[in-house]
Write a protein that holds these residues in place. Structure first.
Motif, PDB file in Angstrom:
ATOM      1  N   GLY A  37      -4.906   0.864  13.055  1.00 31.74           N
ATOM      2  CA  GLY A  37      -6.245   1.405  13.239  1.00 31.74           C
ATOM      3  C   GLY A  37      -7.356   0.388  13.327  1.00 31.74           C
ATOM      4  O   GLY A  37      -8.167   0.426  14.253  1.00 31.74           O
ATOM      5  N   ALA A  38      -7.417  -0.535  12.380  1.00 31.51           N
ATOM      6  CA  ALA A  38      -8.504  -1.512  12.381  1.00 31.51           C
ATOM      7  C   ALA A  38      -8.453  -2.375  13.638  1.00 31.51           C
ATOM      8  O   ALA A  38      -9.488  -2.698  14.233  1.00 31.51           O
ATOM      9  N   TRP A  39      -7.234  -2.719  14.073  1.00 32.66           N
ATOM     10  CA  TRP A  39      -7.069  -3.522  15.282  1.00 32.66           C
ATOM     11  C   TRP A  39      -7.533  -2.742  16.512  1.00 32.66           C
ATOM     12  O   TRP A  39      -8.223  -3.281  17.377  1.00 32.66           O
ATOM     13  N   VAL A  40      -7.171  -1.465  16.582  1.00 26.91           N
ATOM     14  CA  VAL A  40      -7.570  -0.637  17.727  1.00 26.91           C
ATOM     15  C   VAL A  40      -9.086  -0.497  17.767  1.00 26.91           C
ATOM     16  O   VAL A  40      -9.702  -0.651  18.828  1.00 26.91           O
ATOM     17  N   VAL A  41      -9.698  -0.242  16.622  1.00 25.03           N
ATOM     18  CA  VAL A  41     -11.158  -0.091  16.566  1.00 25.03           C
ATOM     19  C   VAL A  41     -11.832  -1.382  17.035  1.00 25.03           C
ATOM     20  O   VAL A  41     -12.803  -1.347  17.792  1.00 25.03           O
ATOM     21  N   GLU A  42     -11.293  -2.519  16.637  1.00 26.18           N
ATOM     22  CA  GLU A  42     -11.885  -3.815  16.989  1.00 26.18           C
ATOM     23  C   GLU A  42     -11.670  -4.180  18.459  1.00 26.18           C
ATOM     24  O   GLU A  42     -12.595  -4.604  19.145  1.00 26.18           O
ATOM     25  N   HIS A  43     -10.451  -4.017  18.953  1.00 30.98           N
ATOM     26  CA  HIS A  43     -10.102  -4.528  20.277  1.00 30.98           C
ATOM     27  C   HIS A  43     -10.102  -3.481  21.393  1.00 30.98           C
ATOM     28  O   HIS A  43     -10.171  -3.846  22.565  1.00 30.98           O
ATOM     29  N   HIS A  44      -9.985  -2.225  21.035  1.00 29.50           N
ATOM     30  CA  HIS A  44      -9.956  -1.150  22.038  1.00 29.50           C
ATOM     31  C   HIS A  44     -10.821   0.026  21.593  1.00 29.50           C
ATOM     32  O   HIS A  44     -10.328   1.141  21.419  1.00 29.50           O
ATOM     33  N   PRO A  45     -12.109  -0.220  21.417  1.00 31.39           N
ATOM     34  CA  PRO A  45     -12.982   0.852  20.924  1.00 31.39           C
ATOM     35  C   PRO A  45     -13.020   2.065  21.846  1.00 31.39           C
ATOM     36  O   PRO A  45     -13.363   3.156  21.405  1.00 31.39           O
ATOM     37  N   GLN A  46     -12.654   1.898  23.120  1.00 29.58           N
ATOM     38  CA  GLN A  46     -12.656   3.050  24.024  1.00 29.58           C
ATOM     39  C   GLN A  46     -11.682   4.125  23.551  1.00 29.58           C
ATOM     40  O   GLN A  46     -11.898   5.310  23.800  1.00 29.58           O
ATOM     41  N   ASP A  47     -10.619   3.732  22.853  1.00 31.14           N
ATOM     42  CA  ASP A  47      -9.681   4.715  22.304  1.00 31.14           C
ATOM     43  C   ASP A  47     -10.398   5.605  21.293  1.00 31.14           C
ATOM     44  O   ASP A  47     -10.257   6.824  21.316  1.00 31.14           O
ATOM     45  N   VAL A  48     -11.170   4.991  20.424  1.00 32.03           N
ATOM     46  CA  VAL A  48     -11.936   5.729  19.409  1.00 32.03           C
ATOM     47  C   VAL A  48     -12.991   6.599  20.091  1.00 32.03           C
ATOM     48  O   VAL A  48     -13.166   7.769  19.743  1.00 32.03           O
ATOM     49  N   ALA A  65     -12.461   7.987  10.871  1.00 33.70           N
ATOM     50  CA  ALA A  65     -12.240   6.936   9.865  1.00 33.70           C
ATOM     51  C   ALA A  65     -10.895   7.141   9.179  1.00 33.70           C
ATOM     52  O   ALA A  65     -10.152   6.174   8.954  1.00 33.70           O
ATOM     53  N   ASP A  66     -10.550   8.377   8.888  1.00 35.30           N
ATOM     54  CA  ASP A  66      -9.255   8.674   8.281  1.00 35.30           C
ATOM     55  C   ASP A  66      -8.127   8.401   9.274  1.00 35.30           C
ATOM     56  O   ASP A  66      -7.099   7.825   8.918  1.00 35.30           O
ATOM     57  N   MET A  67      -8.313   8.796  10.509  1.00 31.35           N
ATOM     58  CA  MET A  67      -7.286   8.622  11.528  1.00 31.35           C
ATOM     59  C   MET A  67      -6.950   7.141  11.735  1.00 31.35           C
ATOM     60  O   MET A  67      -5.793   6.775  11.898  1.00 31.35           O
ATOM     61  N   TYR A  68      -7.977   6.294  11.730  1.00 33.58           N
ATOM     62  CA  TYR A  68      -7.790   4.863  11.981  1.00 33.58           C
ATOM     63  C   TYR A  68      -7.752   4.033  10.698  1.00 33.58           C
ATOM     64  O   TYR A  68      -7.616   2.816  10.759  1.00 33.58           O
ATOM     65  N   GLN A  69      -7.904   4.690   9.535  1.00 32.33           N
ATOM     66  CA  GLN A  69      -7.890   4.026   8.237  1.00 32.33           C
ATOM     67  C   GLN A  69      -8.888   2.875   8.176  1.00 32.33           C
ATOM     68  O   GLN A  69      -8.558   1.739   7.809  1.00 32.33           O
ATOM     69  N   VAL A  70     -10.114   3.172   8.562  1.00 33.42           N
ATOM     70  CA  VAL A  70     -11.197   2.197   8.490  1.00 33.42           C
ATOM     71  C   VAL A  70     -12.365   2.817   7.736  1.00 33.42           C
ATOM     72  O   VAL A  70     -12.434   4.036   7.560  1.00 33.42           O
ATOM     73  N   ASP A  71     -13.290   1.987   7.336  1.00 32.75           N
ATOM     74  CA  ASP A  71     -14.493   2.443   6.659  1.00 32.75           C
ATOM     75  C   ASP A  71     -15.288   3.326   7.627  1.00 32.75           C
ATOM     76  O   ASP A  71     -15.478   2.955   8.794  1.00 32.75           O
ATOM     77  N   PRO A  72     -15.755   4.479   7.177  1.00 35.07           N
ATOM     78  CA  PRO A  72     -16.534   5.361   8.053  1.00 35.07           C
ATOM     79  C   PRO A  72     -17.739   4.666   8.687  1.00 35.07           C
ATOM     80  O   PRO A  72     -18.147   5.005   9.796  1.00 35.07           O
ATOM     81  N   LEU A  73     -18.275   3.657   8.010  1.00 33.30           N
ATOM     82  CA  LEU A  73     -19.416   2.930   8.552  1.00 33.30           C
ATOM     83  C   LEU A  73     -19.054   2.226   9.864  1.00 33.30           C
ATOM     84  O   LEU A  73     -19.883   2.149  10.770  1.00 33.30           O
ATOM     85  N   ARG A  74     -17.811   1.751   9.992  1.00 34.51           N
ATOM     86  CA  ARG A  74     -17.393   1.109  11.255  1.00 34.51           C
ATOM     87  C   ARG A  74     -17.419   2.108  12.406  1.00 34.51           C
ATOM     88  O   ARG A  74     -17.846   1.791  13.509  1.00 34.51           O
ATOM     89  N   ILE A  75     -16.946   3.321  12.128  1.00 35.05           N
ATOM     90  CA  ILE A  75     -16.939   4.362  13.159  1.00 35.05           C
ATOM     91  C   ILE A  75     -18.376   4.760  13.502  1.00 35.05           C
ATOM     92  O   ILE A  75     -18.741   4.870  14.674  1.00 35.05           O
TER      93      ILE A  75
END
Length: 85
Positions: A37-48, A65-75
């Motif tokens: 999740g964190a990698w996808v959010v960082e490198h492929h934000p279009q997926d999110v 945030a739950d789906m990608y297991q990241v802090d909601p603030l990042r989303i």
């Protein structure tokens, strides 16, 4: 989980199917998405962003945030950056 890169998405599946291999998608996808999740959010934000577009805005940030297991603030930051462009 399909590769989040738009040029690769589904290509491996098509190659395997063309070779006569049965492909079952979605097996353990939730677990894989959480691990990557964190990698996808960082490198492929279009997926999110694609997933966000298909969800109701009510608790979309918490769900993603739950789906990608990241802090909601990042989303939330990602979604705000897109809306201000």
């Amino acid at each position: 989980m399909r590769d989040p890169h738009p040029q690769v998405d589904g290509e491996g599946i098509r190659i395997l199917q063309a070779a006569g291999v049965e492909v079952i998608e979605g097996v353990c996808e939730d677990q894989v998405r959480r691990q990557l999740g964190a990698w996808v959010v960082e490198h492929h934000p279009q997926d999110v962003l694609n997933r966000a577009a298909n969800q109701a805005s009510g608790n979309r940030v918490a769900q993603l945030a739950d789906m990608y297991q990241v802090d909601p603030l990042r989303i939330e930051t990602l979604l705000q950056n897109v809306s201000t462009r």
